[in-house]
Design an enzyme around this catalytic site. Sequence first.
Site, PDB file in Angstrom:
ATOM      1  N   LYS A   1     -10.848  -4.873  -3.702  1.00 31.89           N
ATOM      2  CA  LYS A   1     -11.913  -3.934  -4.045  1.00 31.89           C
ATOM      3  C   LYS A   1     -11.373  -2.566  -4.441  1.00 31.89           C
ATOM      4  CE  LYS A   1     -13.384  -4.214   0.672  1.00 31.89           C
ATOM      5  NZ  LYS A   1     -12.223  -4.004   1.538  1.00 31.89           N
TER       6      LYS A   1
ATOM      7  N   LYS B   1       0.825  -1.214   0.000  1.00 29.79           N
ATOM      8  CA  LYS B   1       0.000   0.000   0.000  1.00 29.79           C
ATOM      9  C   LYS B   1       0.854   1.257   0.000  1.00 29.79           C
ATOM     10  CE  LYS B   1      -4.385  -1.832   1.226  1.00 29.79           C
ATOM     11  NZ  LYS B   1      -5.554  -1.983   2.054  1.00 29.79           N
TER      12      LYS B   1
ATOM     13  N   LYS C   1      -3.679 -10.338  -5.656  1.00 28.71           N
ATOM     14  CA  LYS C   1      -4.977 -10.754  -5.123  1.00 28.71           C
ATOM     15  C   LYS C   1      -6.094  -9.836  -5.602  1.00 28.71           C
ATOM     16  CE  LYS C   1      -5.778  -8.464  -0.775  1.00 28.71           C
ATOM     17  NZ  LYS C   1      -6.787  -8.380   0.209  1.00 28.71           N
TER      18      LYS C   1
HETATM   19  N1  AQP Z   1      -8.784 -11.822  -2.799  1.00 31.04           N
HETATM   20  C1  AQP Z   1      -9.213 -12.322  -1.642  1.00 31.04           C
HETATM   21  N2  AQP Z   1      -9.377 -13.657  -1.480  1.00 31.04           N
HETATM   22  C2  AQP Z   1      -9.825 -14.178  -0.301  1.00 31.04           C
HETATM   23  N3  AQP Z   1     -10.135 -13.400   0.763  1.00 31.04           N
HETATM   24  C3  AQP Z   1     -10.000 -12.057   0.643  1.00 31.04           C
HETATM   25  N4  AQP Z   1     -10.221 -11.032   1.483  1.00 31.04           N
HETATM   26  C4  AQP Z   1      -9.917  -9.871   0.861  1.00 31.04           C
HETATM   27  N5  AQP Z   1      -9.500 -10.095  -0.389  1.00 31.04           N
HETATM   28  C5  AQP Z   1      -9.526 -11.457  -0.569  1.00 31.04           C
HETATM   29  C6  AQP Z   1     -10.718 -11.189   2.841  1.00 31.04           C
HETATM   30  O1  AQP Z   1     -11.812 -10.295   2.999  1.00 31.04           O
HETATM   31  C7  AQP Z   1     -11.853  -9.844   4.351  1.00 31.04           C
HETATM   32  C8  AQP Z   1     -12.044  -8.369   4.393  1.00 31.04           C
HETATM   33  O2  AQP Z   1     -10.922  -7.727   3.917  1.00 31.04           O
HETATM   34  P1  AQP Z   1     -10.747  -6.177   4.156  1.00 31.04           P
HETATM   35  O3  AQP Z   1     -11.800  -5.429   3.461  1.00 31.04           O
HETATM   36  O4  AQP Z   1     -10.677  -5.889   5.604  1.00 31.04           O
HETATM   37  O5  AQP Z   1      -9.348  -5.841   3.598  1.00 31.04           O
HETATM   38  P2  AQP Z   1      -8.495  -6.454   2.490  1.00 31.04           P
HETATM   39  O6  AQP Z   1      -8.042  -7.827   2.840  1.00 31.04           O
HETATM   40  O7  AQP Z   1      -7.406  -5.452   2.256  1.00 31.04           O
HETATM   41  O8  AQP Z   1      -9.517  -6.535   1.263  1.00 31.04           O
HETATM   42  P3  AQP Z   1      -9.405  -5.851  -0.110  1.00 31.04           P
HETATM   43  O9  AQP Z   1     -10.603  -6.238  -0.906  1.00 31.04           O
HETATM   44  O10 AQP Z   1      -8.064  -6.114  -0.732  1.00 31.04           O
HETATM   45  O11 AQP Z   1      -9.557  -4.341   0.285  1.00 31.04           O
HETATM   46  P4  AQP Z   1      -8.659  -3.094  -0.081  1.00 31.04           P
HETATM   47  O12 AQP Z   1      -8.570  -3.117  -1.591  1.00 31.04           O
HETATM   48  O13 AQP Z   1      -9.398  -1.931   0.445  1.00 31.04           O
HETATM   49  O14 AQP Z   1      -7.340  -3.292   0.582  1.00 31.04           O
HETATM   50  C9  AQP Z   1     -10.577 -10.322   5.010  1.00 31.04           C
HETATM   51  O15 AQP Z   1     -10.892 -11.465   5.770  1.00 31.04           O
HETATM   52  C10 AQP Z   1      -9.699 -10.723   3.862  1.00 31.04           C
HETATM   53  O16 AQP Z   1      -8.823 -11.760   4.193  1.00 31.04           O
END
Ligand code: AQP
Length: 329
Positions: free
Chosen positions: A197, A113, A194
């Site tokens: 969002k 990030k 990965k």
């Molecule tokens: N690609 C993924 N595959 C499986 N699990 C995932 N999680 C996120 N991406 C994947 C799981 O979703 C939960 C919530 O995640 P979060 O919103 O707290 O943060 P994150 O992991 O950083 O998710 P994003 O979508 O990648 O958000 P941004 O883009 O904002 O950083 C967690 O349990 C995570 O493991």
Amino acid sequence: MDKKIVYSAIQPSGSLTIGNYIGALSNFGNLQEEYDCIYCIADMHAITMPQEPKDLRKNTLDVISLYLAAGLDPEKSILYIQSHVPQHTELGWVLNTISSLGQLQRMTQFKDKSQKSKEILAGILNYPVLMAADILLYQTSYVPVGEDQRQHIELTRDLAQKFNSRYSDTFTIPEMMTPKVGARIMSLQNPESKMSKSDSDVNSYILILDSEDDTRRKIKRAVTDSVGEIKYNDEQPGLKNLINIYSSFSGKSTDEIVEYYKNSNYGIFKEDLAEVVVEGLRPIRTKFKEIREDKEYLEKIYRDGAEKASYLANKTLRKVYKKVGFIGR
Ligand code: AQP
């Protein structure tokens, strides 16, 4: 609360993807029968990356509605918004005072990030400490999260152990709970990274709330390879990811899927996959619409949730404050 505690959170940093659904949300409903579950909408974590305030408000209510649409029962589980429970930042501060800068700088998510940002903000560095506070405040035993959170859970355990050994037993040491398949869903455009969002390429993810047409279109455009054979291996990472998505939505094993499609081409496989995903998401998409329109119902749920969460969080925080030597009010 008599059963073991399960805690998880999702950031309202955008609209949720099928990665968030498969890795986290889809498992939450089943857990509430066996455990006392606490689910948080982590708006304080979300602001560690720039957010448009009106989008953050909308996404926060969307995430609560998605939790409910995915089967969370507010009578069984606690559902609340992180900024409504100030004990998170209070414990976060105490944990910051025992966190090592080197360990925080080694977190993969911090490195990723901060590379994407013009300026490296302290919030991104301290993100996992706040996450540790989230989990430890509730004496959590299990944290259902995707594989991407492993390092953060390790840090949480380290901080809990450090505090416990410095001041005496205070925190339960939590364990991670990941799904067997789909713990790490990858981007549809770049299977090395990965699915997220906040990715700038809308074709890299499928949102839970995407239209059925967009879902089909994005699967059709998903990157595969020139091998042309349906196999499940690391040399065909795009296809492997699509098979994982198929498996998560259909409940079929990856072996069964490969066997079924061994004489098909990618086009047919993708068409079927699109239908499996569209069918799998249809009930949650329909329920979401009903719930999201009922503002009063949502408000009642997050207010009640914050009250219950604050009560529990306060019990832990009082102990912590006493142990570090603060004078009680
Ligand atoms: N690609 C993924 N595959 C499986 N699990 C995932 N999680 C996120 N991406 C994947 C799981 O979703 C939960 C919530 O995640 P979060 O919103 O707290 O943060 P994150 O992991 O950083 O998710 P994003 O979508 O990648 O958000 P941004 O883009 O904002 O950083 C967690 O349990 C995570 O493991």
